[in-house]
Motif scaffolding. Structure first.
Motif, PDB file in Angstrom:
ATOM      1  N   SER A   1       0.843  -1.198   0.000  1.00  0.00           N
ATOM      2  CA  SER A   1       0.000   0.000   0.000  1.00  0.00           C
ATOM      3  C   SER A   1       0.880   1.250   0.000  1.00  0.00           C
ATOM      4  O   SER A   1       2.053   1.205   0.379  1.00  0.00           O
ATOM      5  N   LEU A   2       0.285   2.361  -0.415  1.00  0.00           N
ATOM      6  CA  LEU A   2       1.004   3.635  -0.358  1.00  0.00           C
ATOM      7  C   LEU A   2       1.394   3.974   1.074  1.00  0.00           C
ATOM      8  O   LEU A   2       2.435   4.591   1.314  1.00  0.00           O
ATOM      9  N   ILE A   3       0.559   3.557   2.027  1.00  0.00           N
ATOM     10  CA  ILE A   3       0.860   3.817   3.444  1.00  0.00           C
ATOM     11  C   ILE A   3       2.160   3.127   3.833  1.00  0.00           C
ATOM     12  O   ILE A   3       2.995   3.693   4.533  1.00  0.00           O
ATOM     13  N   GLN A   4       2.360   1.896   3.333  1.00  0.00           N
ATOM     14  CA  GLN A   4       3.625   1.197   3.565  1.00  0.00           C
ATOM     15  C   GLN A   4       4.763   1.932   2.860  1.00  0.00           C
ATOM     16  O   GLN A   4       5.884   2.014   3.374  1.00  0.00           O
ATOM     17  N   GLY A   5       4.452   2.486   1.682  1.00  0.00           N
ATOM     18  CA  GLY A   5       5.446   3.276   0.960  1.00  0.00           C
ATOM     19  C   GLY A   5       5.889   4.491   1.749  1.00  0.00           C
ATOM     20  O   GLY A   5       7.079   4.826   1.791  1.00  0.00           O
ATOM     21  N   TYR A   6       4.932   5.161   2.401  1.00  0.00           N
ATOM     22  CA  TYR A   6       5.287   6.299   3.260  1.00  0.00           C
ATOM     23  C   TYR A   6       6.176   5.841   4.417  1.00  0.00           C
ATOM     24  O   TYR A   6       7.154   6.501   4.766  1.00  0.00           O
ATOM     25  N   ARG A   7       5.830   4.686   4.994  1.00  0.00           N
ATOM     26  CA  ARG A   7       6.610   4.153   6.117  1.00  0.00           C
ATOM     27  C   ARG A   7       8.033   3.832   5.676  1.00  0.00           C
ATOM     28  O   ARG A   7       8.991   4.087   6.424  1.00  0.00           O
ATOM     29  N   ASP A   8       8.173   3.305   4.468  1.00  0.00           N
ATOM     30  CA  ASP A   8       9.500   2.977   3.955  1.00  0.00           C
ATOM     31  C   ASP A   8      10.339   4.228   3.707  1.00  0.00           C
ATOM     32  O   ASP A   8      11.571   4.188   3.801  1.00  0.00           O
ATOM     33  N   LEU A   9       9.670   5.326   3.378  1.00  0.00           N
ATOM     34  CA  LEU A   9      10.381   6.591   3.177  1.00  0.00           C
ATOM     35  C   LEU A   9      10.875   7.166   4.505  1.00  0.00           C
ATOM     36  O   LEU A   9      11.851   7.904   4.545  1.00  0.00           O
TER      37      LEU A   9
ATOM     38  N   TYR B   1       6.969  10.698   7.387  1.00  0.00           N
ATOM     39  CA  TYR B   1       6.013  10.774   6.280  1.00  0.00           C
ATOM     40  C   TYR B   1       4.684  10.122   6.671  1.00  0.00           C
ATOM     41  O   TYR B   1       3.615  10.611   6.316  1.00  0.00           O
ATOM     42  N   LEU B   2       4.789   9.037   7.384  1.00  0.00           N
ATOM     43  CA  LEU B   2       3.589   8.332   7.827  1.00  0.00           C
ATOM     44  C   LEU B   2       2.809   9.180   8.834  1.00  0.00           C
ATOM     45  O   LEU B   2       1.570   9.198   8.811  1.00  0.00           O
ATOM     46  N   TRP B   3       3.510   9.896   9.693  1.00  0.00           N
ATOM     47  CA  TRP B   3       2.830  10.749  10.666  1.00  0.00           C
ATOM     48  C   TRP B   3       2.075  11.888   9.976  1.00  0.00           C
ATOM     49  O   TRP B   3       1.012  12.315  10.435  1.00  0.00           O
TER      50      TRP B   3
ATOM     51  N   VAL C   1     -12.100   4.875   5.148  1.00  0.00           N
ATOM     52  CA  VAL C   1     -11.572   5.457   6.385  1.00  0.00           C
ATOM     53  C   VAL C   1     -11.268   4.358   7.403  1.00  0.00           C
ATOM     54  O   VAL C   1     -10.272   4.430   8.140  1.00  0.00           O
ATOM     55  N   ALA C   2     -12.110   3.314   7.426  1.00  0.00           N
ATOM     56  CA  ALA C   2     -11.845   2.185   8.329  1.00  0.00           C
ATOM     57  C   ALA C   2     -10.548   1.482   7.946  1.00  0.00           C
ATOM     58  O   ALA C   2      -9.698   1.180   8.800  1.00  0.00           O
ATOM     59  N   ARG C   3     -10.381   1.206   6.652  1.00  0.00           N
ATOM     60  CA  ARG C   3      -9.177   0.509   6.180  1.00  0.00           C
ATOM     61  C   ARG C   3      -7.913   1.334   6.427  1.00  0.00           C
ATOM     62  O   ARG C   3      -6.892   0.823   6.891  1.00  0.00           O
ATOM     63  N   VAL C   4      -7.986   2.622   6.071  1.00  0.00           N
ATOM     64  CA  VAL C   4      -6.785   3.446   6.175  1.00  0.00           C
ATOM     65  C   VAL C   4      -6.412   3.688   7.635  1.00  0.00           C
ATOM     66  O   VAL C   4      -5.225   3.755   7.985  1.00  0.00           O
ATOM     67  N   SER C   5      -7.409   3.798   8.517  1.00  0.00           N
ATOM     68  CA  SER C   5      -7.126   3.980   9.948  1.00  0.00           C
ATOM     69  C   SER C   5      -6.371   2.782  10.499  1.00  0.00           C
ATOM     70  O   SER C   5      -5.362   2.932  11.215  1.00  0.00           O
ATOM     71  N   LEU C   6      -6.852   1.590  10.156  1.00  0.00           N
ATOM     72  CA  LEU C   6      -6.187   0.366  10.622  1.00  0.00           C
ATOM     73  C   LEU C   6      -4.791   0.229  10.034  1.00  0.00           C
ATOM     74  O   LEU C   6      -3.850  -0.167  10.719  1.00  0.00           O
ATOM     75  N   ASP C   7      -4.663   0.555   8.747  1.00  0.00           N
ATOM     76  CA  ASP C   7      -3.361   0.400   8.091  1.00  0.00           C
ATOM     77  C   ASP C   7      -2.331   1.361   8.678  1.00  0.00           C
ATOM     78  O   ASP C   7      -1.179   0.977   8.915  1.00  0.00           O
ATOM     79  N   VAL C   8      -2.752   2.603   8.917  1.00  0.00           N
ATOM     80  CA  VAL C   8      -1.842   3.591   9.510  1.00  0.00           C
ATOM     81  C   VAL C   8      -1.420   3.163  10.917  1.00  0.00           C
ATOM     82  O   VAL C   8      -0.233   3.198  11.270  1.00  0.00           O
ATOM     83  N   LEU C   9      -2.391   2.712  11.720  1.00  0.00           N
ATOM     84  CA  LEU C   9      -2.083   2.283  13.091  1.00  0.00           C
ATOM     85  C   LEU C   9      -1.161   1.062  13.108  1.00  0.00           C
ATOM     86  O   LEU C   9      -0.243   0.976  13.933  1.00  0.00           O
TER      87      LEU C   9
END
Length: 418
Positions: free
Chosen positions: A69-77, A81-83, A306-314
């Motif tokens: 996911s892009l969220i994982q991409g932000y985490r890898d950067l 970025y994830l915050w 919003v449910a998916r992205v909230s869980l993925d970010v957390l």
């Protein structure tokens, strides 16, 4: 016929994006744009869709190639970025669904001629119904059901647009003066229209998560070309329906002196009543169904996203807490979001405008930053050279980033002046 069946099987993230985007930005802002300023509003609508295209496309591109996911991409950067993305998500949690469900509840009350109950109870019923559908059906049900809902929406809107064009433009009032676009009121409206057209840039992360679900649920994984083609179809449909709403507002309300209300229930009644008065009472069902289907599909997809992205970010911020990765967590998150946003409706219904203004401010300010993060992800080391965006798409991305940055700076300046 075989190609059509194959296309239907491929439909997924692009369809969900269209369903989510064709909401307030279309029903409210596009319609108001046509009603207040006429056909000229087609220019900012088309411009916004073109300049924002790369940021949403990158969500599909990155996930299809990397299976992340892009969220994982932000985490890898880097965690910072994830915050940044987490901040935008937090604001969405407490504002987005409440605003969408309020408008949808108003349309439902109008469609079913519901009286004797308040908006809050109607919203609660909608929250319960949609939450149940999402929990039981999950992604596959969402995808399949939206094929039906979007088909109904497209046909109803197409029929309505053709009817208003056939009927001709409503007669303007005797003392009508064309409103100025570049005064304070006009510029603020342009900011809202272009800022939310087709939707907020952070939705690129949502498209990425839907792409992950599509990869998980498909026996035959869509190829890179197929995934982009499916998304492009959904994106084109999003832009086309925005123009449909613009035409409807322009042909039925422009020059009549009627101002569309900011109240959800009154707005719903105005839209349906005014359109049917212009076209004829026999067209009521097409208009009422089109308006409700627009917002219902937006509520369903946004709630899921919003449910998916909230869980993925957390799960990325706190990988040691396993609860965020459990299958049952999705159902719990859907319910929690429903309760939070229903409480927001009950407690802040009189101040929904201020809450939406806060969400708008954060979204506009963060848009160029999220856009830059998306570009950084698709140009990263985990993207093979042949799958990275070409020079023309990169150029369009930089133009879009400059546009969003100037847009955000001007919006902040207007807010500070106010």
């Amino acid at each position: 016929m075989k190609k059509i069946k194959q296309l239907i099987k491929l439909v997924g993230p692009g369809l969900l994006f269209a369903s989510m985007a064709i909401g307030t930005s279309h029903l409210v802002l596009s319609t108001k744009g046509g009603a207040q300023y006429g056909w000229v509003m087609v220019i900012p609508i088309v411009l916004a869709n073109i300049l924002k295209y790369p940021f949403f496309e990158f969500g599909v591109r990155y996930t299809n190639v990397t299976h992340k996911s892009l969220i994982q991409g932000y985490r890898d950067l880097g965690k910072r970025y994830l915050w940044v993305y987490a901040l935008v998500t937090v604001v969405s949690i407490f504002t987005l669904l409440a605003a969408l469900y309020v408008v949808t509840s108003g349309l439902l009350m109008n469609l079913l001629k519901i009286s004797g109950t308040n908006l809050g109870m109607t919203a609660l019923a909608l929250f319960a119904f949609i939450s149940t559908l999402l929990i039981i059906g999950r992604y596959k049900f969402l995808e399949n059901s939206l094929k039906v809902v979007i088909s109904i929406l497209f046909v109803a809107l197409l029929v309505t647009t053709v009817m208003v064009l056939y009927k001709g433009q409503a007669a303007p009032i005797a003392n009508f003066e064309q409103p100025k676009i570049f005064d304070e009121v006009g510029i603020l409206f342009l900011i809202s229209l272009m800022g939310w057209m087709p939707t907020a840039v952070e939705a690129s992360g949502w498209v990425s998560l839907w792409s992950i679900e599509k990869l998980k649920s498909s026996k035959n994984k869509p190829s890179f070309k197929e995934a982009l083609g499916e998304f492009n179809l959904g994106y084109f449909m999003t832009a086309l329906l925005a123009i449909f709403f613009l035409i409807i507002g322009w042909m039925t309300l422009y020059g009549t002196g009627v101002e569309l209300s900011g109240n959800a229930v009154v707005f719903a009644d105005q839209v349906v009543t005014l359109f049917t008065a212009h076209i004829g009472n026999w067209a009521y069902i097409f208009i009422a169904v089109a308006a409700f289907a627009t917002m219902f599909s937006t509520c369903m997809t946004a709630h899921d996203a919003v449910a998916r992205v909230s869980l993925d970010v957390l799960s990325k911020l706190y990988p040691n807490i396993g609860i965020f990765s459990r299958k049952s967590s999705f159902a719990l998150t859907v319910v929690i979001l429903a309760l939070i946003n229903w409480m927001v409706i009950l407690l802040f219904s009189a101040n929904m405008g201020q809450l939406v203004a806060l969400a708008t401010f954060v979204s506009f300010v963060m848009a160029p930053i999220v856009g830059w993060m998306n570009l950084k992800a698709v140009m990263g080391n985990d993207m093979p050279q042949r799958y990275r965006p070409n020079k023309s798409l990169q150029f369009l991305t930089y133009v879009g980033m400059i546009f969003l940055s100037l847009f955000a700076l001007y919006y902040c300046w207007m807010v500070l002046l106010d």
